[in-house]
Motif scaffolding. Structure first.
Motif, PDB file in Angstrom:
ATOM      1  N   VAL A 198       0.850  -1.190   0.000  1.00  0.00           N
ATOM      2  CA  VAL A 198       0.000   0.000   0.000  1.00  0.00           C
ATOM      3  C   VAL A 198       0.888   1.244   0.000  1.00  0.00           C
ATOM      4  O   VAL A 198       0.690   2.173  -0.799  1.00  0.00           O
ATOM      5  N   ARG A 199       1.877   1.262   0.900  1.00  0.00           N
ATOM      6  CA  ARG A 199       2.835   2.376   0.916  1.00  0.00           C
ATOM      7  C   ARG A 199       3.617   2.446  -0.384  1.00  0.00           C
ATOM      8  O   ARG A 199       3.876   3.541  -0.922  1.00  0.00           O
ATOM      9  N   GLN A 200       3.990   1.277  -0.885  1.00  0.00           N
ATOM     10  CA  GLN A 200       4.766   1.219  -2.120  1.00  0.00           C
ATOM     11  C   GLN A 200       4.025   1.884  -3.272  1.00  0.00           C
ATOM     12  O   GLN A 200       4.581   2.698  -4.014  1.00  0.00           O
ATOM     13  N   ASN A 201       2.736   1.562  -3.390  1.00  0.00           N
ATOM     14  CA  ASN A 201       1.977   2.136  -4.498  1.00  0.00           C
ATOM     15  C   ASN A 201       1.649   3.605  -4.271  1.00  0.00           C
ATOM     16  O   ASN A 201       1.508   4.370  -5.226  1.00  0.00           O
ATOM     17  N   GLU A 202       1.537   4.011  -2.998  1.00  0.00           N
ATOM     18  CA  GLU A 202       1.361   5.435  -2.723  1.00  0.00           C
ATOM     19  C   GLU A 202       2.583   6.220  -3.202  1.00  0.00           C
ATOM     20  O   GLU A 202       2.467   7.334  -3.702  1.00  0.00           O
ATOM     21  N   GLY A 203       3.757   5.617  -3.034  1.00  0.00           N
ATOM     22  CA  GLY A 203       4.980   6.238  -3.545  1.00  0.00           C
ATOM     23  C   GLY A 203       4.961   6.339  -5.064  1.00  0.00           C
ATOM     24  O   GLY A 203       5.391   7.344  -5.645  1.00  0.00           O
ATOM     25  N   HIS A 204       4.445   5.295  -5.718  1.00  0.00           N
ATOM     26  CA  HIS A 204       4.317   5.319  -7.174  1.00  0.00           C
ATOM     27  C   HIS A 204       3.379   6.437  -7.625  1.00  0.00           C
ATOM     28  O   HIS A 204       3.678   7.160  -8.577  1.00  0.00           O
ATOM     29  N   VAL A 205       2.250   6.547  -6.933  1.00  0.00           N
ATOM     30  CA  VAL A 205       1.258   7.579  -7.278  1.00  0.00           C
ATOM     31  C   VAL A 205       1.862   8.975  -7.126  1.00  0.00           C
ATOM     32  O   VAL A 205       1.701   9.836  -8.005  1.00  0.00           O
ATOM     33  N   ALA A 206       2.571   9.195  -6.017  1.00  0.00           N
ATOM     34  CA  ALA A 206       3.178  10.511  -5.768  1.00  0.00           C
ATOM     35  C   ALA A 206       4.194  10.865  -6.854  1.00  0.00           C
ATOM     36  O   ALA A 206       4.216  11.992  -7.365  1.00  0.00           O
ATOM     37  N   ALA A 207       5.041   9.891  -7.228  1.00  0.00           N
ATOM     38  CA  ALA A 207       6.052  10.131  -8.262  1.00  0.00           C
ATOM     39  C   ALA A 207       5.398  10.401  -9.611  1.00  0.00           C
ATOM     40  O   ALA A 207       5.828  11.284 -10.370  1.00  0.00           O
ATOM     41  N   LEU A 208       4.346   9.648  -9.915  1.00  0.00           N
ATOM     42  CA  LEU A 208       3.659   9.811 -11.192  1.00  0.00           C
ATOM     43  C   LEU A 208       2.970  11.170 -11.283  1.00  0.00           C
ATOM     44  O   LEU A 208       3.058  11.854 -12.317  1.00  0.00           O
ATOM     45  N   MET A 209       2.298  11.578 -10.207  1.00  0.00           N
ATOM     46  CA  MET A 209       1.613  12.869 -10.208  1.00  0.00           C
ATOM     47  C   MET A 209       2.605  14.012 -10.378  1.00  0.00           C
ATOM     48  O   MET A 209       2.336  14.967 -11.122  1.00  0.00           O
ATOM     49  N   LYS A 210       3.736  13.909  -9.735  1.00  0.00           N
ATOM     50  CA  LYS A 210       4.755  14.954  -9.867  1.00  0.00           C
ATOM     51  C   LYS A 210       5.300  14.993 -11.289  1.00  0.00           C
ATOM     52  O   LYS A 210       5.491  16.070 -11.871  1.00  0.00           O
ATOM     53  N   TYR A 211       5.536  13.824 -11.858  1.00  0.00           N
ATOM     54  CA  TYR A 211       6.086  13.741 -13.215  1.00  0.00           C
ATOM     55  C   TYR A 211       5.111  14.312 -14.242  1.00  0.00           C
ATOM     56  O   TYR A 211       5.511  14.981 -15.192  1.00  0.00           O
ATOM     57  N   LEU A 212       3.811  14.053 -14.028  1.00  0.00           N
ATOM     58  CA  LEU A 212       2.794  14.517 -14.980  1.00  0.00           C
ATOM     59  C   LEU A 212       2.280  15.917 -14.665  1.00  0.00           C
ATOM     60  O   LEU A 212       1.547  16.505 -15.461  1.00  0.00           O
ATOM     61  N   GLY A 213       2.629  16.444 -13.486  1.00  0.00           N
ATOM     62  CA  GLY A 213       2.146  17.768 -13.103  1.00  0.00           C
ATOM     63  C   GLY A 213       0.681  17.767 -12.716  1.00  0.00           C
ATOM     64  O   GLY A 213      -0.034  18.754 -12.949  1.00  0.00           O
ATOM     65  N   ILE A 214       0.209  16.675 -12.124  1.00  0.00           N
ATOM     66  CA  ILE A 214      -1.191  16.557 -11.693  1.00  0.00           C
ATOM     67  C   ILE A 214      -1.267  16.826 -10.190  1.00  0.00           C
ATOM     68  O   ILE A 214      -0.521  16.231  -9.408  1.00  0.00           O
ATOM     69  N   SER A 215      -2.171  17.696  -9.783  1.00  0.00           N
ATOM     70  CA  SER A 215      -2.291  18.042  -8.363  1.00  0.00           C
ATOM     71  C   SER A 215      -3.528  17.451  -7.697  1.00  0.00           C
ATOM     72  O   SER A 215      -3.573  17.315  -6.474  1.00  0.00           O
ATOM     73  N   ASN A 216      -4.532  17.097  -8.499  1.00  0.00           N
ATOM     74  CA  ASN A 216      -5.783  16.565  -7.958  1.00  0.00           C
ATOM     75  C   ASN A 216      -5.663  15.054  -7.747  1.00  0.00           C
ATOM     76  O   ASN A 216      -5.710  14.278  -8.699  1.00  0.00           O
ATOM     77  N   ARG A 217      -5.533  14.634  -6.480  1.00  0.00           N
ATOM     78  CA  ARG A 217      -5.335  13.216  -6.154  1.00  0.00           C
ATOM     79  C   ARG A 217      -6.534  12.361  -6.536  1.00  0.00           C
ATOM     80  O   ARG A 217      -6.388  11.143  -6.780  1.00  0.00           O
ATOM     81  N   LYS A 218      -7.715  12.956  -6.613  1.00  0.00           N
ATOM     82  CA  LYS A 218      -8.908  12.184  -6.940  1.00  0.00           C
ATOM     83  C   LYS A 218      -8.906  11.695  -8.386  1.00  0.00           C
ATOM     84  O   LYS A 218      -9.735  10.853  -8.753  1.00  0.00           O
TER      85      LYS A 218
END
Length: 241
Positions: free
Chosen positions: A132-152
């Protein structure tokens, strides 16, 4: 008084000593080679199981209605290295980030614990980082890379094989992590998670946006051998800490 003669071995004795040493060396080498081959066979079985699990996951995603694009094995850059994402689906209802665990046996863990445990019937126990933590890290890295701020707009789904049993896992199904919805399911329950999420978040991205994101992520599936090796090296260094 006659002086004592130095102790001498008959040539035949030397032969048997040499034979014993050679036999001991042979069995030591045999044991090491067998151990190495067993480890390679185990790694091969795990890789085959992982590929099979990812293929089943991929096939399930094709059943979801709506426009979609799917990418596998992405290496997303982070501040100091890269993070590897098993599979991403771009859909009008959002970006789905999957962590695939093709494990068997009993699984123990919680959303809060740093490590989870897999126990096999032969008594073998294996600790692995909280997925769960591992994938949260993936999500955070992906959002930063794509410039997405809306977690939903980004959905985290951890998928375990149907060959395992959640023996003591306190975060099955849908639950919240930092006020964000996260799914932890077995492959047999993935369809339900996808339908519920896609129904709740209907229009997160347009076709044009999906295509643009896909074009930006596609090169991250084709990184060089050097990048992959550096990623493996960094993961091993983290595990030693």
């Amino acid at each position: 008084m006659n002086p004592m003669k130095p102790f001498e071995l008959e040539p035949l004795s030397w032969f048997f000593i040499a034979l014993a040493v050679a036999a001991a060396a042979f069995f030591c080498i045999f044991a090491l080679v067998k151990r190495w081959l067993d480890r390679r066979r185990k790694q091969k079985r795990l890789m085959e199981r992982g590929r099979k699990g990812e293929q089943q996951l991929y096939d399930d995603l094709l059943q979801l209605k709506g426009y979609r694009k799917i990418l596998q094995n992405l290496y997303i850059p982070t501040a100091h290295s890269t993070t590897e994402i098993d599979l991403i689906m771009l859909h009008h209802s959002g970006i789905y980030v999957f962590e695939n665990k093709a494990y068997s046996g009993w699984i123990f863990g919680s959303a809060e614990s740093q490590y989870w445990t897999q126990t096999l019937p032969n008594g073998y126990r294996f600790s692995f980082y909280n997925p769960v933590r591992q994938n949260e890290g993936h999500v955070a890295a992906l959002m930063k890379y794509l410039g997405i701020s809306n977690r939903k707009r980004v959905h985290s789904i951890v998928v375990f094989s149907d060959a395992c049993t959640f023996k003591d896992v306190n975060c099955q199904g849908k639950f919240l992590v930092n006020d964000h919805e996260v799914w932890l399911v077995q492959l047999k329950d993935l369809d339900r998670a996808l339908k519920k999420t896609s129904t709740k978040f209907k229009y997160a991205f347009t076709r044009k946006e999906i295509s643009e994101i896909y074009d930006k992520l596609l090169p991250r599936t084709k990184v060089s051998f050097r990048v992959k090796q550096q990623h493996i090296k960094n993961v091993k260094q983290k595990q030693k800490r």
